[in-house]
Design a protein around this motif. Sequence first.
Motif, PDB file in Angstrom:
ATOM      1  N   ARG A  99       0.699  -0.851  -0.006  1.00 49.65           N
ATOM      2  CA  ARG A  99       0.099   0.177   0.059  1.00 49.65           C
ATOM      3  C   ARG A  99       1.221   1.206  -0.360  1.00 49.65           C
ATOM      4  N   VAL A 100       1.973   1.138   0.540  1.00 53.31           N
ATOM      5  CA  VAL A 100       2.777   2.023   0.468  1.00 53.31           C
ATOM      6  C   VAL A 100       3.825   2.567  -0.259  1.00 53.31           C
ATOM      7  N   THR A 101       4.298   2.017  -0.782  1.00 50.63           N
ATOM      8  CA  THR A 101       5.320   2.025  -1.706  1.00 50.63           C
ATOM      9  C   THR A 101       4.266   2.379  -2.418  1.00 50.63           C
ATOM     10  N   THR A 102       2.928   1.559  -3.379  1.00 48.82           N
ATOM     11  CA  THR A 102       2.335   1.874  -4.642  1.00 48.82           C
ATOM     12  C   THR A 102       1.821   3.770  -4.076  1.00 48.82           C
ATOM     13  N   ALA A 103       2.007   4.082  -3.123  1.00 46.72           N
ATOM     14  CA  ALA A 103       1.367   5.173  -2.627  1.00 46.72           C
ATOM     15  C   ALA A 103       2.027   6.778  -3.314  1.00 46.72           C
ATOM     16  N   VAL A 104       3.608   5.444  -2.680  1.00 44.70           N
ATOM     17  CA  VAL A 104       4.912   7.257  -2.975  1.00 44.70           C
ATOM     18  C   VAL A 104       5.379   6.781  -4.926  1.00 44.70           C
ATOM     19  N   ILE A 105       4.873   5.723  -5.249  1.00 49.30           N
ATOM     20  CA  ILE A 105       5.001   5.646  -6.289  1.00 49.30           C
ATOM     21  C   ILE A 105       3.880   6.050  -7.329  1.00 49.30           C
ATOM     22  N   GLY A 106       2.731   6.840  -7.428  1.00 43.28           N
ATOM     23  CA  GLY A 106       1.669   7.301  -7.594  1.00 43.28           C
ATOM     24  C   GLY A 106       2.444   9.092  -7.219  1.00 43.28           C
ATOM     25  N   ALA A 107       2.586   9.061  -6.449  1.00 44.62           N
ATOM     26  CA  ALA A 107       3.420  10.249  -5.961  1.00 44.62           C
ATOM     27  C   ALA A 107       4.120  11.006  -7.211  1.00 44.62           C
ATOM     28  N   LEU A 108       5.028   9.739  -6.862  1.00 44.32           N
ATOM     29  CA  LEU A 108       6.066  10.167  -8.518  1.00 44.32           C
ATOM     30  C   LEU A 108       5.571  10.240  -9.097  1.00 44.32           C
ATOM     31  N   ILE A 109       4.974   9.959 -10.168  1.00 48.61           N
ATOM     32  CA  ILE A 109       4.111   9.984 -11.870  1.00 48.61           C
ATOM     33  C   ILE A 109       4.299  11.346 -11.321  1.00 48.61           C
ATOM     34  N   ALA A 110       2.980  11.391 -10.550  1.00 46.77           N
ATOM     35  CA  ALA A 110       1.718  13.033 -10.715  1.00 46.77           C
ATOM     36  C   ALA A 110       3.705  14.187 -10.329  1.00 46.77           C
ATOM     37  N   THR A 111       4.489  14.187  -9.971  1.00 48.11           N
ATOM     38  CA  THR A 111       5.417  15.494 -10.147  1.00 48.11           C
ATOM     39  C   THR A 111       6.332  14.669 -11.645  1.00 48.11           C
ATOM     40  N   MET A 112       6.780  13.590 -11.986  1.00 51.50           N
ATOM     41  CA  MET A 112       7.568  13.597 -12.609  1.00 51.50           C
ATOM     42  C   MET A 112       6.483  12.642 -13.690  1.00 51.50           C
TER      43      MET A 112
END
Length: 245
Positions: A99-112
């Motif tokens: 869950r945590v890793t998936t959320a962080v990856i989503g935020a990375l994609i949103a900013t990159m």
Amino acid sequence: MTPDMSAVAEVLHARHPELATETMDDGRAPQARANSPLIRCGNELVAVMSMPAPIPDDQGLWARAATTWPESKAVAARHRGHLIVSMLGKSEQPLVAARVTTAVIGALIATMPECCGVVWAGRVARPAQLWLEMSNWSFAQFPDYPFTLWIDTLPFRSDAKIGAITMGLSAFVGREIEFVTGKLTLAAMIDKVAGLSVYLIEHGNVVKDGDTIGATENERIAVRYENSDVLGGLPVFYCTDDFKH
């Protein structure tokens, strides 16, 4: 392609306001926060490392991805760098880490916006846009979290029967599911595999060798621990609804 981790933390909090999120600066000056490789997500610490090289080529990975993402191989061939995202420490619950890793990856994609795809645990590849959308549900209640980002379900034919095998479930419970049926339609079989997958992700390996599962007599499924002939001897829960009467 080094991410601005302060921006990632802001986006992560906006997407998941129930979480406490911040970059970790280890006592450094405030301007160093944007370059910190660590981000706190709830009670967990996640590291993000930038690697200025393509990921190692894996023909099997991209062949599997092509069944649902036809452009995957071409997209992978164009990339020149990647990020490694990992939770620090080993969570006792693999679902928490996912869950945590998936959320962080989503935020990375949103900013990159240059992110083109995600390879999960070296086994499953998904397009960045799909991950961006589905990762909004990272902390949804059972069974609505985005487990299909973590697991491929691959259909196959076995003589007169049909089957499906997962790829990725073993990261949670140590085995994949291999399901063979002579009764169900393809869609019904995929639903069965999905339901069992998410149940195992939620509860851990609670299905034992020789168990029979199913809500009714007509839905009985026998489960055996075997090594798969379909995927190179991988340990599987071999499931069948073919009962002899």
